[in-house]
Design an enzyme around this catalytic site. Structure first.
Site, PDB file in Angstrom:
ATOM      1  N   GLU A   1       0.829  -1.209   0.000  1.00  0.00           N
ATOM      2  CA  GLU A   1       0.000   0.000   0.000  1.00  0.00           C
ATOM      3  C   GLU A   1       0.868   1.266   0.000  1.00  0.00           C
ATOM      4  O   GLU A   1       0.580   2.229  -0.693  1.00  0.00           O
ATOM      5  CB  GLU A   1      -0.929   0.000   1.224  1.00  0.00           C
TER       6      GLU A   1
ATOM      7  N   GLU B   1       3.691  18.465   8.625  1.00  0.00           N
ATOM      8  CA  GLU B   1       2.462  17.683   8.441  1.00  0.00           C
ATOM      9  C   GLU B   1       1.621  17.789   9.712  1.00  0.00           C
ATOM     10  O   GLU B   1       1.667  16.914  10.569  1.00  0.00           O
ATOM     11  CB  GLU B   1       2.785  16.204   8.158  1.00  0.00           C
TER      12      GLU B   1
HETATM   13 ZN   LIG Z   1       0.843  10.341   7.821  1.00  0.00          ZN
END
Ligand SMILES: [Zn+2]
Length: 263
Positions: free
Chosen positions: A86, A172
């Site tokens: 993934e 992030e």
């Molecule tokens: Zn992440």
């Protein structure tokens, strides 16, 4: 994955080289990839919802954190555990769609992603359209409380703006990593990233000069033990103890004493 070994009834903990690569404090980044041992050692994954899996201890803490922050209906879990395939797919698709510049900033190379540990979760504000790679999680409003509480439930904001020169990942605000309490609390209070914390703890040697955190009625000792190519046996003196590998060269040992020095 044995996130932590807790031995209340026995005095010793045995550690071998495989244990370097498992635990809630493993450092997985551009320099340190997830070891095959961690992958093979069956991470204890459970479902957070229909689509997302996470390691069991981190889910329990995450759900509690969301509950106390009263944001159950305001947030969306966007991405949790990913297997190698993934992660590779996300990386390749991002490369194709957004190019190398963007991808190198926001998507980790396969086996270098924290998402493969089962300890990382991307969280976004609930909206009609949610960007899968970069969900939006505000710093203010109701999410301010969530961010403050996170460190008490073992989570850290992993890629902060002021640490990009160390993490090699752009800011992030949506990516949270479970490292466990009290490590999350220290990382938060000292404004460190995980790379810095792992280095800091190396200065505090097990049984010699542990880092001591006084928290409520506890004195928590945190220390580092280097793996020296033999199987190690550590004496815990019957103190509740947890051990995590650092995914580099040794272990971080956490011991909980009450304020009288024992437990
Ligand atoms: Zn992440």
């Amino acid at each position: 994955m044995n996130l932590a070994y807790k031995y209340n009834e026995t005095n010793t903990i045995s550690l071998n080289f495989e244990d370097i690569y498992v635990g809630s404090l493993i450092l997985v980044n551009y320099n340190h990839q997830l070891n095959n041992i961690a992958i093979e050692k069956n991470i204890n994954l459970i479902n957070l919802n229909d689509e997302i899996k996470l390691e069991k201890t981190s889910i329990n803490n995450l759900l509690e954190l969301v509950k106390v922050s009263k944001i159950q209906n305001k947030l969306a879990f966007v991405s949790g555990f990913r297997n190698y395939k993934e992660q590779r797919e996300i990386y390749t698709n991002s490369l194709k769609g957004k190019g190398f510049e963007f991808t190198s900033k926001y998507v980790a190379f396969p086996n270098h992603s924290e998402h493969q540990t089962g300890l990382a979760i991307d969280i976004g504000e609930k909206r009609k359209f949610i960007d899968f790679i970069r969900p939006f999680l505000p710093y203010d409003g109701i999410f301010e409380k969530f961010r403050k509480n996170a460190s008490l439930y073992g989570f850290i904001e992993r890629y902060k703006k002021n640490k990009t020169h160390i993490t090699n990942i752009a800011a992030e605000p949506w990516h949270y990593r479970y490292v466990g309490f009290p490590h999350s609390h220290i990382i938060y209070e000292k404004d460190l990233c995980l790379e810095e914390y792992i280095e800091l703890i190396k200065n505090y040697k097990f049984n010699i000069n542990p880092f001591v955190l006084k928290y409520k009625c506890f004195e928590i000792e945190i220390s580092y033990l280097k793996y020296d190519s033999n199987n190690l046996e550590i004496n815990t003196n019957n103190i509740p103890t947890t051990v995590s590998g650092n995914n580099i060269d040794g272990f971080i040992i956490t011991q909980w004493r009450n304020c009288n020095g024992n437990l």
